[in-house]
Design an enzyme around this catalytic site. Structure first.
Site, PDB file in Angstrom:
ATOM      1  N   THR A 281      18.660  -6.936 -33.851  1.00  0.00           N
ATOM      2  CA  THR A 281      18.066  -5.969 -34.742  1.00  0.00           C
ATOM      3  C   THR A 281      18.910  -4.831 -34.421  1.00  0.00           C
ATOM      4  O   THR A 281      18.842  -4.154 -33.234  1.00  0.00           O
ATOM      5  CB  THR A 281      16.301  -5.804 -34.836  1.00  0.00           C
ATOM      6  N   GLU A 282      19.542  -4.069 -35.428  1.00  0.00           N
ATOM      7  CA  GLU A 282      20.513  -2.930 -35.023  1.00  0.00           C
ATOM      8  C   GLU A 282      19.704  -1.682 -34.624  1.00  0.00           C
ATOM      9  O   GLU A 282      20.419  -0.797 -34.111  1.00  0.00           O
ATOM     10  CB  GLU A 282      21.278  -2.753 -36.457  1.00  0.00           C
ATOM     11  N   ASN A 283      18.354  -1.766 -34.613  1.00  0.00           N
ATOM     12  CA  ASN A 283      17.762  -0.568 -33.942  1.00  0.00           C
ATOM     13  C   ASN A 283      17.723  -0.627 -32.650  1.00  0.00           C
ATOM     14  O   ASN A 283      16.835   0.099 -31.950  1.00  0.00           O
ATOM     15  CB  ASN A 283      16.431  -0.031 -34.701  1.00  0.00           C
TER      16      ASN A 283
END
Lengths: 236, 222, 236, 222
Positions: free
Chosen positions: B51-53
């Site tokens: 997840t890019e966060n």
């Protein structure tokens, strides 16, 4: 002895000028330094340019800062969220400026600002309207956009643990943009749930070295934005 | 106009897409329908979700009362971290994306063009523009899959000759999973590589607004 | 179950082709993956371009790889060391090429390679002979050099701990270039003194996430270059 | 030619330079003579030492038998890590340097020119070229100090009108600590801000090969 603590959030944000660029850590509510943002509202600085991935929710934290009229311009990747009406309303009525940046480009521009790299090339956004009118160049037969570094006068950061030198640990996905913003700001201010002595953080595990941190304030039980929004809290 | 063929449910689409993900892949699943793929990864296949966060090794939603509002996915929903997970900052996270280290991302779409152009971030007009990580994902990840209903609710094709909405990326899509078919982007346009049971190629072609051919015979048997 | 282990250093370096670019972690002996380098010598690939900060010492590890004639070109910042004669001798006789890069530019070029950034601007080296003939550009009134990303076919990395997913911890200043090289290579091979199950490394403390690692080989008691040199060891 | 004045020893030069480092500074000390400054930081002044190979909070050499060959400084000498230390990779380390986060670096020199040009990485000719982190340091660190003997062993001035050796950086030096004087780089050339006891301005000027003036009167009293 090096001790970067200040007494309270008010002292932590002291000195920020009208027109300053302020980077605020967090992705949604994860890592959002609500107590520091509220101190910035109380401080009263205006005409700010704020860098954050989003624009806050409800009427607390970043959304409250925007609602207070302190923010002239947002630089972010995703200015929409559940329970977010403050920014959309101001934006539609033309009372706040928006610089929309792809999320990875935003992160890299902040890192570049902290690392002394004034510009870099990225393939992201080539061929889209976000690249229109921008300087482009081919590398390896593929188009790339020239992106410029972002720096700030002030960064507001939330950490799980800080030591007196400003070495930081974060909480899970609350890390997000904060280590980058800490590098890119002239003055980096951290609210930490726990403040410890130098040597209590494993030097192998430090995420943000203290050199990037100027002020540490202890906020033992930071509020969660979603809790405040659910309870209908508004600030101030 | 004939009535639209009966296609897969969202769950069935997610399960169909999940079948094609290779064991050991590093995968980013877009907010919304693509996220559902995680529930349908077959037994014996281990996929590491990004997840890019700032998390690799993302697990399912926490049990009630065990969530952490600071352990979330890109859709800002609470998640968990599996054994072998790692946290990292946004520049490292997008280095994974832009640097081509993820094997696959699966995204939603407003439109996909026959040349692989994707529009999925803006409907133009008065909406507040918001792009998130979509442009980074499509320009960096090795394989870009789209998961979408074949048509909009009013029956307008989403697989089109060329996009009318603002682009997310140019020529970036490799494959599309719809309720009616699995469609690759080939040199000459859309290529149907699989059909939902009970749906014919002609029905799919009729609901597609760009060049399309039946490429099922060229597909390797599973 | 994901398990990136291979049986031994020989299998770890299998498949490297003549003419490949190989990044080798380490700053001096700190972080030098000696056992992997020796396996690369045994493998016999030639005409390699090797990226490392230095050029090794004595006649073991990187110096032995160079002495074996496997290396056509070195890309490094500091090709001189105490006890280093192998590279200087070959360089003076014109039998090996050198691309000299300032250390921070070398690090940033490798990071850029791993991050999908094909080029960036840096103030380092402007006005010096290392910037002669290079493309330059002003940002904020100051000259900068355009630098290009470095990538590799293979990276050889030494870690203290790896898990089966390839998540890595390093030992102190042995970290240096290794996390960057792990990002920049098509195939990243790690020798780890300890190999553990997923979940045994704190996810907050992971330095290199497993996504950047392809093969892990357990080397329980890695040699120290200075010990070998002091004992007059040569390889093979 | 008169005999050269008697200047400071290396230790005395290091102690002199150490006096000027502000409490709480982040400092990188070059290999060789500058490293000695660490031993002379005054009581009550806490300076955090950076070594570009990935450590902030570097401490002195370890006791015999307690060293780790993987805990070294940029000169590849074994060191220790003090409480509050942190390890990081090379890109982060040079982000500290290039990004202007270090307050000060102190480097050796072959020559310093009157405009602040520094030559300290190459004597040209047949030597193997090796630059290390010197060019990064001088282009990035906020203040660049040089610590060097005023002249070479054969009496040739090292403070010159313009450098003859290959440059490390253009106009980068702020201050020079020599055995004879403390010399700032001013708008019109060298400015003597302090003299070693028993050494006169004229003696220093005679051993300096560029424009030099006595700026002691303008210096703030200590």
């Amino acid at each position: 002895m090096i001790d970067k603590r200040v007494a309270d959030p008010e002292q932590a944000v002291a000195g920020v000028a009208d027109g300053a660029t302020v980077m605020i850590g967090g992705f949604g509510e994860a890592g959002s330094p609500i107590e520091l943002i509220h101190a910035l509202i109380d401080h009263g600085a205006t005409d700010l340019t704020v860098v954050n991935n989003n624009t806050g929710s409800g009427e607390v934290g970043l959304a409250a800062l925007i609602r207070a009229g302190s923010v002239a311009k947002m630089i972010c990747s995703y200015p929409r969220s559940t329970n977010s009406t403050v920014f959309p309303d101001l934006y539609r009525s033309g009372r706040i400026e928006l610089e929309l940046v792809p999320q990875g480009t935003l992160a890299e521009r902040i890192r570049a600002g902290g690392a002394g790299i004034p510009g870099f090339y990225t393939p992201t956004a080539v061929g889209t309207e976000l690249a229109e009118g921008r300087e482009q160049r081919e590398f390896n037969g593929r188009g790339h956009v020239l992106e410029h570094a972002l720096t700030a006068d002030l960064a507001l950061i939330k950490a799980r643990v800080a030591d007196l030198h400003g070495n930081l640990l974060y909480n899970r996905t609350a890390r997000n943009f904060s280590p980058l913003m800490a590098m890119a700001a002239t003055t980096t201010v951290v609210q930490a749930a726990e403040v410890v002595s130098p040597g209590e953080i494993d030097p192998e595990a430090v995420v943000t070295p203290g050199i990037f941190v100027d002020r540490v304030v202890h906020v033992g039980s930071p509020a969660h934005e979603s809790d405040l929004v659910a309870r209908g809290v508004t600030y101030p | 106009m004939t009535s639209a063929p009966v296609g897969l449910s969202r769950e069935q689409m997610a399960a169909r897409a999940a079948r094609d993900i290779a064991d050991g892949s590093y995968v980013n699943l877009g907010i919304g329908m693509p996220e559902m793929i995680a529930q349908f990864i077959p037994e014996g296949c281990e996929v590491i979700l990004h997840t890019e966060n700032g998390l690799l090794g993302m697990g399912p939603s926490p049990d009630d009362g065990y969530g952490d509002p600071e352990l979330i996915n890109a859709g800002k929903r609470q998640v968990t971290a599996l054994p072998g997970a790692s946290y990292f900052h946004h520049a490292d996270s997008f280095a994974m994306i832009r640097g081509g280290h993820l094997n696959l991302c699966v995204l939603g779409a407003l439109e996909v063009a026959a040349n692989g152009d994707l529009a999925n971030w803006s409907t133009g007009g008065d909406s507040i523009p918001a792009v998130g990580g979509a442009m980074d994902l499509v320009s960096g990840v090795k394989a870009v899959y789209v998961m979408t209903s074949h048509c909009t609710r009013d029956g307008t094709p989403k697989l089109v000759e060329s996009c009318t909405y603002p682009l997310t990326g140019v020529g970036v899509v490799d494959r599309i999973y719809t309720d009616l078919a699995v469609v690759d982007i080939g040199p000459d346009g859309f290529e149907v590589v699989d059909l939902t049971a009970g749906v014919s190629f002609d029905e799919v072609a009729a609901l597609t607004a760009g060049p399309i051919r039946d490429a099922r015979s060229t597909e390797v048997e599973r």
